[in-house]
Design a protein around this motif. Structure first.
Motif, PDB file in Angstrom:
ATOM      1  N   VAL A   1     -17.373  -8.773 -13.670  1.00 50.36           N
ATOM      2  CA  VAL A   1     -16.668  -7.581 -14.195  1.00 50.36           C
ATOM      3  C   VAL A   1     -15.420  -8.051 -14.017  1.00 50.36           C
ATOM      4  O   VAL A   1     -14.742  -8.668 -13.235  1.00 50.36           O
ATOM      5  CB  VAL A   1     -16.872  -6.581 -13.229  1.00 50.36           C
ATOM      6  CG1 VAL A   1     -16.300  -6.638 -11.761  1.00 50.36           C
ATOM      7  CG2 VAL A   1     -16.144  -5.062 -13.848  1.00 50.36           C
ATOM      8  N   GLN A   2     -14.488  -7.429 -15.037  1.00 50.29           N
ATOM      9  CA  GLN A   2     -13.027  -7.624 -14.923  1.00 50.29           C
ATOM     10  C   GLN A   2     -12.270  -6.379 -14.822  1.00 50.29           C
ATOM     11  O   GLN A   2     -12.696  -5.338 -15.323  1.00 50.29           O
ATOM     12  CB  GLN A   2     -12.599  -8.129 -16.544  1.00 50.29           C
ATOM     13  CG  GLN A   2     -13.168  -9.684 -16.651  1.00 50.29           C
ATOM     14  CD  GLN A   2     -14.638  -9.555 -17.401  1.00 50.29           C
ATOM     15  OE1 GLN A   2     -14.830  -8.738 -18.360  1.00 50.29           O
ATOM     16  NE2 GLN A   2     -15.602 -10.534 -16.727  1.00 50.29           N
ATOM     17  N   LEU A   3     -11.165  -6.429 -14.271  1.00 48.54           N
ATOM     18  CA  LEU A   3     -10.432  -5.456 -13.935  1.00 48.54           C
ATOM     19  C   LEU A   3      -9.055  -5.794 -14.273  1.00 48.54           C
ATOM     20  O   LEU A   3      -8.495  -6.790 -14.266  1.00 48.54           O
ATOM     21  CB  LEU A   3     -10.307  -5.309 -12.252  1.00 48.54           C
ATOM     22  CG  LEU A   3     -11.601  -5.207 -11.518  1.00 48.54           C
ATOM     23  CD1 LEU A   3     -11.294  -4.941 -10.058  1.00 48.54           C
ATOM     24  CD2 LEU A   3     -12.265  -3.530 -11.910  1.00 48.54           C
ATOM     25  N   GLN A   4      -8.452  -4.526 -15.044  1.00 47.17           N
ATOM     26  CA  GLN A   4      -7.176  -4.626 -15.632  1.00 47.17           C
ATOM     27  C   GLN A   4      -6.317  -3.506 -14.950  1.00 47.17           C
ATOM     28  O   GLN A   4      -6.617  -2.101 -15.290  1.00 47.17           O
ATOM     29  CB  GLN A   4      -7.327  -4.424 -17.057  1.00 47.17           C
ATOM     30  CG  GLN A   4      -5.789  -4.578 -17.674  1.00 47.17           C
ATOM     31  CD  GLN A   4      -5.129  -5.847 -17.479  1.00 47.17           C
ATOM     32  OE1 GLN A   4      -5.614  -6.996 -17.688  1.00 47.17           O
ATOM     33  NE2 GLN A   4      -3.705  -5.751 -16.915  1.00 47.17           N
ATOM     34  N   ALA A   5      -5.291  -3.806 -14.166  1.00 45.28           N
ATOM     35  CA  ALA A   5      -4.367  -2.711 -13.848  1.00 45.28           C
ATOM     36  C   ALA A   5      -3.296  -2.711 -14.697  1.00 45.28           C
ATOM     37  O   ALA A   5      -2.746  -3.480 -15.121  1.00 45.28           O
ATOM     38  CB  ALA A   5      -3.752  -3.063 -12.198  1.00 45.28           C
ATOM     39  N   SER A   6      -2.728  -1.227 -14.913  1.00 51.04           N
ATOM     40  CA  SER A   6      -1.582  -1.035 -15.504  1.00 51.04           C
ATOM     41  C   SER A   6      -0.886   0.029 -15.233  1.00 51.04           C
ATOM     42  O   SER A   6      -1.115   0.872 -14.184  1.00 51.04           O
ATOM     43  CB  SER A   6      -1.976  -0.893 -17.225  1.00 51.04           C
ATOM     44  OG  SER A   6      -3.015   0.331 -17.181  1.00 51.04           O
ATOM     45  N   GLY A   7       0.373   0.295 -15.789  1.00 53.18           N
ATOM     46  CA  GLY A   7       1.039   1.561 -15.384  1.00 53.18           C
ATOM     47  C   GLY A   7       2.219   1.248 -14.617  1.00 53.18           C
ATOM     48  O   GLY A   7       3.181   2.369 -14.287  1.00 53.18           O
ATOM     49  N   GLY A   8       2.541   0.063 -14.141  1.00 52.67           N
ATOM     50  CA  GLY A   8       3.602  -0.277 -13.194  1.00 52.67           C
ATOM     51  C   GLY A   8       5.045  -0.091 -14.003  1.00 52.67           C
ATOM     52  O   GLY A   8       4.868  -0.163 -15.265  1.00 52.67           O
ATOM     53  N   GLY A   9       6.000  -0.100 -13.421  1.00 55.96           N
ATOM     54  CA  GLY A   9       7.482   0.017 -14.015  1.00 55.96           C
ATOM     55  C   GLY A   9       8.280   0.191 -13.068  1.00 55.96           C
ATOM     56  O   GLY A   9       8.202   0.037 -11.713  1.00 55.96           O
ATOM     57  N   LEU A  10       9.673   0.660 -13.574  1.00 55.42           N
ATOM     58  CA  LEU A  10      10.675   0.844 -12.740  1.00 55.42           C
ATOM     59  C   LEU A  10      10.867   2.298 -12.706  1.00 55.42           C
ATOM     60  O   LEU A  10      11.113   3.137 -13.479  1.00 55.42           O
ATOM     61  CB  LEU A  10      11.980   0.309 -13.182  1.00 55.42           C
ATOM     62  CG  LEU A  10      13.274   0.506 -12.849  1.00 55.42           C
ATOM     63  CD1 LEU A  10      13.337   0.019 -11.019  1.00 55.42           C
ATOM     64  CD2 LEU A  10      14.337  -0.201 -13.324  1.00 55.42           C
ATOM     65  N   VAL A  11      10.984   2.781 -11.658  1.00 55.81           N
ATOM     66  CA  VAL A  11      11.198   4.188 -11.273  1.00 55.81           C
ATOM     67  C   VAL A  11      12.259   4.571 -10.090  1.00 55.81           C
ATOM     68  O   VAL A  11      12.174   3.730  -9.181  1.00 55.81           O
ATOM     69  CB  VAL A  11       9.859   5.010 -10.849  1.00 55.81           C
ATOM     70  CG1 VAL A  11       9.254   4.609  -9.513  1.00 55.81           C
ATOM     71  CG2 VAL A  11       9.943   6.445 -10.837  1.00 55.81           C
ATOM     72  N   GLN A  12      12.916   5.679 -10.237  1.00 58.38           N
ATOM     73  CA  GLN A  12      13.983   5.876  -9.037  1.00 58.38           C
ATOM     74  C   GLN A  12      13.155   6.492  -8.168  1.00 58.38           C
ATOM     75  O   GLN A  12      12.123   7.276  -8.014  1.00 58.38           O
ATOM     76  CB  GLN A  12      14.945   7.037  -9.767  1.00 58.38           C
ATOM     77  CG  GLN A  12      16.066   6.532 -10.635  1.00 58.38           C
ATOM     78  CD  GLN A  12      17.055   7.445 -10.964  1.00 58.38           C
ATOM     79  OE1 GLN A  12      16.967   8.605 -10.829  1.00 58.38           O
ATOM     80  NE2 GLN A  12      18.315   6.789 -11.306  1.00 58.38           N
ATOM     81  N   ALA A  13      13.694   6.518  -6.870  1.00 57.16           N
ATOM     82  CA  ALA A  13      13.171   6.957  -5.615  1.00 57.16           C
ATOM     83  C   ALA A  13      12.852   8.481  -5.953  1.00 57.16           C
ATOM     84  O   ALA A  13      13.807   9.130  -6.210  1.00 57.16           O
ATOM     85  CB  ALA A  13      14.096   6.753  -4.425  1.00 57.16           C
ATOM     86  N   GLY A  14      11.910   9.125  -5.194  1.00 56.53           N
ATOM     87  CA  GLY A  14      11.676  10.288  -5.523  1.00 56.53           C
ATOM     88  C   GLY A  14      10.588  10.630  -6.804  1.00 56.53           C
ATOM     89  O   GLY A  14      10.062  11.978  -6.739  1.00 56.53           O
ATOM     90  N   GLY A  15      10.644   9.633  -7.630  1.00 55.26           N
ATOM     91  CA  GLY A  15       9.860   9.901  -8.834  1.00 55.26           C
ATOM     92  C   GLY A  15       8.368   9.567  -8.672  1.00 55.26           C
ATOM     93  O   GLY A  15       7.974   8.938  -7.747  1.00 55.26           O
ATOM     94  N   PRO A  16       7.645   9.846  -9.735  1.00 58.65           N
ATOM     95  CA  PRO A  16       6.209   9.563  -9.870  1.00 58.65           C
ATOM     96  C   PRO A  16       5.938   8.260 -10.787  1.00 58.65           C
ATOM     97  O   PRO A  16       6.761   7.958 -11.664  1.00 58.65           O
ATOM     98  CB  PRO A  16       5.793  11.004 -10.490  1.00 58.65           C
ATOM     99  CG  PRO A  16       6.738  11.158 -11.432  1.00 58.65           C
ATOM    100  CD  PRO A  16       8.177  10.834 -11.073  1.00 58.65           C
ATOM    101  N   LEU A  17       4.824   7.972 -10.516  1.00 60.29           N
ATOM    102  CA  LEU A  17       3.997   6.739 -11.235  1.00 60.29           C
ATOM    103  C   LEU A  17       2.741   6.917 -11.297  1.00 60.29           C
ATOM    104  O   LEU A  17       2.129   7.194 -10.410  1.00 60.29           O
ATOM    105  CB  LEU A  17       4.675   5.478 -10.871  1.00 60.29           C
ATOM    106  CG  LEU A  17       4.836   4.398 -12.008  1.00 60.29           C
ATOM    107  CD1 LEU A  17       5.722   4.845 -13.146  1.00 60.29           C
ATOM    108  CD2 LEU A  17       5.517   3.060 -11.330  1.00 60.29           C
ATOM    109  N   ARG A  18       1.974   6.822 -12.360  1.00 57.49           N
ATOM    110  CA  ARG A  18       0.618   6.564 -12.312  1.00 57.49           C
ATOM    111  C   ARG A  18       0.019   5.219 -12.815  1.00 57.49           C
ATOM    112  O   ARG A  18       0.196   4.616 -13.895  1.00 57.49           O
ATOM    113  CB  ARG A  18      -0.262   7.700 -13.246  1.00 57.49           C
ATOM    114  CG  ARG A  18      -1.668   7.984 -13.244  1.00 57.49           C
ATOM    115  CD  ARG A  18      -1.736   8.743 -14.421  1.00 57.49           C
ATOM    116  NE  ARG A  18      -3.382   9.209 -14.424  1.00 57.49           N
ATOM    117  CZ  ARG A  18      -4.122   9.790 -15.202  1.00 57.49           C
ATOM    118  NH1 ARG A  18      -3.618   9.542 -16.741  1.00 57.49           N
ATOM    119  NH2 ARG A  18      -5.292  10.351 -14.900  1.00 57.49           N
TER     120      ARG A  18
END
Length: 126
Positions: A1-18
């Motif tokens: 099985v292959q897994l691919q993570a995505s969605g990372g990035g730069l965000v300010q403190a207090g912000g959201p990311l998925r």
């Protein structure tokens, strides 16, 4: 099985990311999927896990009530919704899976996982 993570990035403190973790390849019916993270100079740390059967979830203490793990079995995808991000959440985030269920006490132990995806970098600025 292959897994691919995505969605990372730069965000300010207090912000959201998925983050998303998409599984593809064999017809492996994973028992659970977990998110881990590794900050520079630190060991890999278990963040959260989710069981396919029943959908039980578990979180490490530092992210509880801020992060939410969820899954879409039809799409073989697991998500990590991260809210109220802090600079100390900065790390490369990885997803991992295994076929056989383990007790919840072990679900954040990286040694029990068979398959790992490449990480996605999350940077939280202060």
């Amino acid at each position: 099985v292959q897994l691919q993570a995505s969605g990372g990035g730069l965000v300010q403190a207090g912000g959201p990311l998925r983050l998303s973790c998409a599984a593809s390849g064999s017809s492996l019916d994973y028992a659970l999927i977990a998110w881990f993270r590794q900050a520079p100079g630190k060991e890999r740390e278990g963040v959260s896990c989710i069981y396919r059967s029943g959908g039980s979830t578990y979180y490490t203490g530092s992210v509880r009530r801020r992060f939410t793990i969820s899954r879409d079995n039809a799409k073989n995808t697991v998500f990590l919704q991260m809210n109220s991000l802090r600079p100390e959440d900065t790390a490369v985030y990885f997803c991992a899976t295994r076929a056989v269920r383990v007790p919840v006490s072990a679900c954040l132990n990286p040694a029990v996982y068979d398959y790992w995806g490449k990480g996605t970098l999350v940077t939280v600025s202060s």
